[in-house]
Design a protein around this motif. Sequence first.
Motif, PDB file in Angstrom:
ATOM      1  N   CYS A  12       0.845  -1.187   0.000  1.00  0.00           N
ATOM      2  CA  CYS A  12       0.000   0.000   0.000  1.00  0.00           C
ATOM      3  C   CYS A  12       0.883   1.240   0.000  1.00  0.00           C
ATOM      4  O   CYS A  12       1.842   1.328   0.762  1.00  0.00           O
ATOM      5  CB  CYS A  12      -0.904  -0.006   1.240  1.00  0.00           C
ATOM      6  N   ARG A  38      -7.358  -3.707  -1.933  1.00  0.00           N
ATOM      7  CA  ARG A  38      -7.892  -2.820  -0.891  1.00  0.00           C
ATOM      8  C   ARG A  38      -7.081  -3.105   0.365  1.00  0.00           C
ATOM      9  O   ARG A  38      -7.038  -4.230   0.854  1.00  0.00           O
ATOM     10  CB  ARG A  38      -9.366  -3.076  -0.634  1.00  0.00           C
ATOM     11  N   ARG A  43      -7.802   1.058   4.142  1.00  0.00           N
ATOM     12  CA  ARG A  43      -8.911   0.908   3.184  1.00  0.00           C
ATOM     13  C   ARG A  43      -8.666   1.613   1.846  1.00  0.00           C
ATOM     14  O   ARG A  43      -9.573   1.791   1.058  1.00  0.00           O
ATOM     15  CB  ARG A  43     -10.236   1.376   3.775  1.00  0.00           C
ATOM     16  N   THR A  45      -7.677   1.911  -2.009  1.00  0.00           N
ATOM     17  CA  THR A  45      -7.853   0.971  -3.113  1.00  0.00           C
ATOM     18  C   THR A  45      -6.947   1.361  -4.279  1.00  0.00           C
ATOM     19  O   THR A  45      -6.665   2.538  -4.486  1.00  0.00           O
ATOM     20  CB  THR A  45      -9.316   0.924  -3.596  1.00  0.00           C
ATOM     21  N   HIS A  70     -15.366  -5.608  -3.060  1.00  0.00           N
ATOM     22  CA  HIS A  70     -15.599  -4.195  -2.779  1.00  0.00           C
ATOM     23  C   HIS A  70     -15.931  -3.488  -4.098  1.00  0.00           C
ATOM     24  O   HIS A  70     -15.204  -3.623  -5.085  1.00  0.00           O
ATOM     25  CB  HIS A  70     -14.338  -3.602  -2.141  1.00  0.00           C
ATOM     26  N   VAL A  73     -13.129  -1.304  -5.770  1.00  0.00           N
ATOM     27  CA  VAL A  73     -12.062  -2.107  -6.378  1.00  0.00           C
ATOM     28  C   VAL A  73     -12.547  -2.712  -7.690  1.00  0.00           C
ATOM     29  O   VAL A  73     -11.842  -2.693  -8.697  1.00  0.00           O
ATOM     30  CB  VAL A  73     -11.580  -3.207  -5.403  1.00  0.00           C
TER      31      VAL A  73
END
Length: 96
Positions: A12, A38, A43, A45, A70, A73
């Motif tokens: 991330c 995600r 959280r 994306t 999700h 996503v």
Amino acid sequence: MTDHNPLYGDACQACPTYDVLPESALRDGAEAIIAGYRCPNCRSTWTCGWQIVPGRAIPPEPVVDSPIFHNQVTAQVHELAAIARARKHLSREDPS
């Protein structure tokens, strides 16, 4: 040889979380996938394109309005796949 990333994990960029596994993916031609992620912590994306590596498990295709996937996503994966198809189509056109 050992595959150090057997599930197309990514990091991330919004927080210091590594090895985020893709939630879903779409094939991008015969040799690539576009994976959607995600972050479990912040959280965030994002999507990432990958060359398919023989022996690696390919994530499932996203399904709209599913409790498993999700929606953000899923939308990002479909959008990036459409852009990739358009680029491939435009690159095949005759430049004259």
